[in-house]
Write a protein that holds these residues in place. Sequence first.
Motif, mmCIF file in Angstrom:
data_model
loop_
_atom_site.group_PDB
_atom_site.id
_atom_site.type_symbol
_atom_site.label_atom_id
_atom_site.label_comp_id
_atom_site.label_asym_id
_atom_site.label_seq_id
_atom_site.Cartn_x
_atom_site.Cartn_y
_atom_site.Cartn_z
ATOM 1 N N SER A 103 20.834 61.572 37.802
ATOM 2 C CA SER A 103 19.670 60.856 37.311
ATOM 3 C C SER A 103 19.383 59.648 38.197
ATOM 4 C CB SER A 103 19.907 60.380 35.872
ATOM 5 O OG SER A 103 18.849 59.540 35.463
ATOM 6 N N PRO A 104 18.130 59.413 38.555
ATOM 7 C CA PRO A 104 17.781 58.239 39.370
ATOM 8 C C PRO A 104 18.125 56.926 38.686
ATOM 9 C CG PRO A 104 15.984 59.814 39.323
ATOM 10 C CD PRO A 104 16.965 60.278 38.299
ATOM 11 N N ASP A 105 18.237 56.969 37.312
ATOM 12 C CA ASP A 105 18.536 55.745 36.573
ATOM 13 C C ASP A 105 20.035 55.477 36.461
ATOM 14 O OD1 ASP A 105 15.825 55.427 36.161
ATOM 15 O OD2 ASP A 105 15.860 56.636 34.314
ATOM 16 N N ALA A 106 20.857 56.378 36.969
ATOM 17 C CA ALA A 106 22.309 56.191 36.869
ATOM 18 C C ALA A 106 22.728 54.975 37.690
ATOM 19 C CB ALA A 106 23.043 57.435 37.365
ATOM 20 N N THR A 107 23.602 54.156 37.098
ATOM 21 C CA THR A 107 24.048 52.922 37.762
ATOM 22 C C THR A 107 25.540 52.988 38.067
ATOM 23 O OG1 THR A 107 24.444 51.874 35.627
ATOM 24 C CG2 THR A 107 22.267 51.563 36.629
ATOM 25 N N VAL A 108 25.987 52.032 38.884
ATOM 26 C CA VAL A 108 27.401 51.953 39.243
ATOM 27 C C VAL A 108 28.187 51.387 38.077
ATOM 28 C CG1 VAL A 108 29.064 50.976 40.861
ATOM 29 C CG2 VAL A 108 26.769 51.611 41.655
ATOM 30 N N GLU A 109 29.296 51.986 37.773
ATOM 31 C CA GLU A 109 30.145 51.538 36.669
ATOM 32 C C GLU A 109 30.749 50.189 37.009
ATOM 33 O OE1 GLU A 109 34.170 53.090 34.448
ATOM 34 O OE2 GLU A 109 32.758 54.566 35.261
ATOM 35 N N GLU A 110 30.624 49.253 36.067
ATOM 36 C CA GLU A 110 31.131 47.908 36.312
ATOM 37 C C GLU A 110 32.648 47.854 36.211
ATOM 38 O OE1 GLU A 110 29.273 45.085 33.829
ATOM 39 O OE2 GLU A 110 27.237 45.432 34.629
ATOM 40 N N GLU A 111 33.232 46.952 37.034
ATOM 41 C CA GLU A 111 34.692 46.795 37.076
ATOM 42 C C GLU A 111 35.143 45.864 35.967
ATOM 43 O OE1 GLU A 111 38.098 45.218 40.250
ATOM 44 O OE2 GLU A 111 35.952 45.185 40.743
ATOM 45 N N ASP A 112 36.293 46.183 35.323
ATOM 46 C CA ASP A 112 36.852 45.339 34.279
ATOM 47 C C ASP A 112 37.450 44.084 34.897
ATOM 48 O OD1 ASP A 112 36.151 47.217 32.424
ATOM 49 O OD2 ASP A 112 38.103 48.247 32.488
ATOM 50 N N ASP A 113 37.008 42.930 34.392
ATOM 51 C CA ASP A 113 37.527 41.656 34.897
ATOM 52 C C ASP A 113 38.861 41.336 34.236
ATOM 53 O OD1 ASP A 113 35.337 41.352 36.478
ATOM 54 O OD2 ASP A 113 34.202 40.190 34.984
ATOM 55 N N VAL A 114 39.859 40.917 35.002
ATOM 56 C CA VAL A 114 41.176 40.513 34.494
ATOM 57 C C VAL A 114 41.177 39.003 34.321
ATOM 58 C CG1 VAL A 114 43.653 40.521 34.915
ATOM 59 C CG2 VAL A 114 42.248 42.447 35.674
ATOM 60 N N GLU A 115 41.557 38.562 33.100
ATOM 61 C CA GLU A 115 41.553 37.131 32.826
ATOM 62 C C GLU A 115 42.621 36.424 33.643
ATOM 63 O OE1 GLU A 115 41.906 36.389 28.714
ATOM 64 O OE2 GLU A 115 40.092 37.489 28.163
ATOM 65 N N GLU A 116 42.248 35.296 34.265
ATOM 66 C CA GLU A 116 43.177 34.541 35.097
ATOM 67 C C GLU A 116 44.250 33.868 34.273
ATOM 68 O OE1 GLU A 116 40.975 31.835 37.424
ATOM 69 O OE2 GLU A 116 39.862 33.378 38.521
ATOM 70 N N ALA A 117 43.924 33.537 33.008
ATOM 71 C CA ALA A 117 44.900 32.831 32.150
ATOM 72 C C ALA A 117 46.131 33.672 31.898
ATOM 73 C CB ALA A 117 44.251 32.437 30.836
ATOM 74 N N GLU A 118 45.928 35.000 31.810
ATOM 75 C CA GLU A 118 47.078 35.876 31.557
ATOM 76 C C GLU A 118 47.957 35.990 32.787
ATOM 77 O OE1 GLU A 118 45.493 39.543 30.330
ATOM 78 O OE2 GLU A 118 44.643 38.800 28.440
ATOM 79 N N ALA A 119 47.394 35.801 33.940
ATOM 80 C CA ALA A 119 48.173 35.958 35.167
ATOM 81 C C ALA A 119 49.011 34.746 35.473
ATOM 82 C CB ALA A 119 47.250 36.241 36.351
ATOM 83 N N GLU A 120 48.614 33.553 34.964
ATOM 84 C CA GLU A 120 49.322 32.321 35.308
ATOM 85 C C GLU A 120 50.765 32.296 34.829
ATOM 86 O OE1 GLU A 120 46.982 29.122 33.907
ATOM 87 O OE2 GLU A 120 45.406 29.387 35.418
ATOM 88 N N PRO A 121 51.035 32.674 33.549
ATOM 89 C CA PRO A 121 52.439 32.649 33.120
ATOM 90 C C PRO A 121 53.318 33.556 33.962
ATOM 91 C CG PRO A 121 50.970 32.850 31.239
ATOM 92 C CD PRO A 121 50.141 33.051 32.447
ATOM 93 N N ASN A 122 52.766 34.699 34.334
ATOM 94 C CA ASN A 122 53.555 35.638 35.134
ATOM 95 C C ASN A 122 53.934 35.024 36.472
ATOM 96 O OD1 ASN A 122 53.310 37.551 33.147
ATOM 97 N ND2 ASN A 122 51.437 38.461 34.016
ATOM 98 N N THR A 123 52.991 34.314 37.049
ATOM 99 C CA THR A 123 53.287 33.702 38.344
ATOM 100 C C THR A 123 54.309 32.606 38.186
ATOM 101 O OG1 THR A 123 51.415 32.210 38.053
ATOM 102 C CG2 THR A 123 51.021 34.240 39.286
ATOM 103 N N LYS A 124 54.225 31.869 37.081
ATOM 104 C CA LYS A 124 55.203 30.799 36.857
ATOM 105 C C LYS A 124 56.588 31.367 36.677
ATOM 106 C CE LYS A 124 51.978 27.450 34.869
ATOM 107 N NZ LYS A 124 51.623 26.680 33.656
ATOM 108 N N GLU A 125 56.641 32.473 35.864
ATOM 109 C CA GLU A 125 57.945 33.093 35.624
ATOM 110 C C GLU A 125 58.514 33.625 36.931
ATOM 111 O OE1 GLU A 125 57.389 36.023 32.684
ATOM 112 O OE2 GLU A 125 56.923 34.607 31.071
ATOM 113 N N THR A 126 57.642 34.223 37.703
ATOM 114 C CA THR A 126 58.108 34.761 38.987
ATOM 115 C C THR A 126 58.610 33.654 39.885
ATOM 116 O OG1 THR A 126 56.460 36.501 38.812
ATOM 117 C CG2 THR A 126 57.443 36.134 40.979
ATOM 118 N N GLY A 127 57.843 32.532 39.906
ATOM 119 C CA GLY A 127 58.255 31.401 40.740
ATOM 120 C C GLY A 127 59.572 30.826 40.278
#
Length: 811
Positions: free
Chosen positions: A773-797
């Motif tokens: 279909s000419p109206d078909a659009t590109v599927e949007e990417e799911d955004d990952v929240e940065e707040a969830e990634a911060e604890p992991n980086t701290k724990e890793t550090g």
Amino acid sequence: MRKWTISVLFLLCLLFLFPDQGRKIHVNAKGDSDASVDPPKVEEKIGAVPNGLSTDSNVAKREAESMSRRTLRANAERFEFQAEVSRLMDIIINSLYSNKDIFLRELISNASDALDKIRFLSLTDKEVLGEGDDAKLEMQIKLDKEKKILSIRDRGIGMTKEDLIKNLGTIAKSGTSAFVEKMQTSGDLNLIGQFGVGFYSVYLVADYVEVISKHNDDKQHVWESKADGAFAISEDEWNEPLGRGTEIRLHLRDEAQEYLDEYKLKELVKRYSEFINFPIHLWASKEVDEEVPADEDESSVDEETPENKSSEEEEDTDKDEDEKKSKTKTVKKTTYEWELLNDVKAIWLRNPKKVTDEEYTKFYHSLAKDFGDERPLTWSHFTAEGDVEFKAVLFVPPKAPHDLYESYYKSKNSNLKLYVRRVFISDEFDELLPKYLNFLRGLVDSDTLPLNVSREMLQQHSSLKTIKKKLIRKALDMIRKIADEDPDESSDKDKKGIEESNDSRDKKGQYMKFWNEFGRSIKLGIIEDATNRNRLAKLLRFETNKSDGKLTSLDQYISRMKSGQKDIFYITGTSKEQLEKSPFLERLTKKNYEVILFADPVDEYLMQYLTDYEDKKFQNVSKEGLKIGKDSKDKALKESFKELTKWWKGALVSENVDDVKISNRLSGSPCVVVTSKYGWSANMERIMQSQTLSDARKQSYMRGKRVLEINARHPIIKELRERVVKDPEDESVKQTAQLMYQTALLESGFILNDPKDFASRIYSSVKNSLRISPDATVEEEDDVEEAEAEPNTKETGSSSKSEEEDVKDEL
């Protein structure tokens, strides 16, 4: 008592003498241990000695000490080598190149240049030569086997202190870079002289070099270096006064002792420098027979024999002379004298019939400083008579110089040496040959040109124009001779007779070799030299769609033209492979027409000047005006497509398309874009747009009008016509027409103004083919929240930090 008194006095004298002697020994030992001691000065009277040093033994001893010393003199002014020179010397010193013989030919070549310069100056001022031995323009080679020193001296122009710094401490960066690049690709030091860095080849055989030089405008100086990144220059107060010129002393390495052999040096001079235009002398040993008195015992024995007694009775009036001869004997004695090594007459003064091919090859190598294994492709040795008389030898090198076309319009140097009455004048007369022939090597010796004028006045002399005209004609005849003698250049009818000759094997493929090296020069000549354009056109070579990879000439092309063909067809592009697949060639190939394929950028400029040949016009098949045979114009066909062409022209109004026409050049492609006859082709547009300082506004005036030609027999065009007749306003039809035009632009060699628009139309077409279909659009990417990634980086550090602490504790 008297004897005892004399003895005591003698002992007292010895006691007074020994302390002084001991102090002298101590001083000498200290001086030997200190490497930077000042050299001793010779007496003032030495400078006044006319032809050499004083015979004083102390002076000779001091000279020997200075020659053998391996450290730089303490009172010398020290300099650092230019970075490029140091880099170059590292390559030479660490080179594993086996043929170290080249150092001698480079030094002799430099000495010859210095002699040429002083001889040229002497034309206007004879006093520069001086008197006596200084006036002898020659080179001298001398050996010192005990000290392992090889000396080469010339009586040339010499060098001032500034010249020593400039010439031996710095060199042109371009020459160094070119030489280093050549070394990295081939590893061949044999061509070092062509890059202006020949002097440094001395470090192939020497670990310490002294250059003693005297210029008329300066005092005598010594340049010395151990190739350790620095050199020193000092005023020379201990060597023999040169009068004028340069002497180079090479303190040879242990592994280079072979160059102390006289026969080795003679062989090298014979091989490399036989045709140098100045005498080269070697201080050589020679065994001669010498009469010496015979031993008395032998003569007495001879007198006692019965044979001698009987002979004495029969001797006549010559008895006294025979008695004298019997009292002497002949012995071998070694003497030294200057031996001339190059006694060959200047080759251009000899009869060409008496000069062998090997002599011509050797002369070329000496002249061009090209000592490779290849011989020149051909040569021409001739004498011109008339108002201007001169002798000349021209050579076509086997390979093109590395920078032949890089500095084509910038370089003012010529590879042609000019002599006047056997006197070298200059090799910088760019008026002797046009630029497109600057790849030729050779010399011209004229008896007509004046000697006692400046170089600037000589360049304006009217005789030079006559010489230039004759040289061009001889040069072009020489190049044409390569093609005439090449079996590959002959027609099928002549091949049988040529193949039977023994000499044809050596000349087979020679013109193709010439063309691959210097073909662009011939094209530049067609552009620049209107007078000889027709002669140069005969030397032109190219490939066609029917030549099977072989080179073809214009004469051969015309001989294969179809009956009724009036034009010479050609096409220009970026590569032969691309041109062979070009849609412009479809119908021409189908009808068995031959088309010239020009894939060199200079060909676009070439065909602007080469408009006709032998009453045949050139026709670019990618431009308007193409006529193929006697094709009749089908008015009915044009009328049936009139509505489509008119509609398509209106749809492309924003693309500045001048017209849409039915094509007579297409066979399998649906459409193609051509340009007007006198405008730029697609290839020329691309070349001009790639220029660094190109101006888009000025280029718009030179762009040819674009015409879309359609193939009326193609199914896409037929279907498009039906769609337009049904609904001219159909957007899908407009999109298809626009996409086809952009595709034709690319296939015709043009550059799209808006590649993004073209890509969008392609993707839309793909969607339709996949039924998306000419109206078909590109599927949007799911955004990952940065707040969830911060604890992991701290724990890793923190975990990594704790691991580091554990490791430290364990250590």
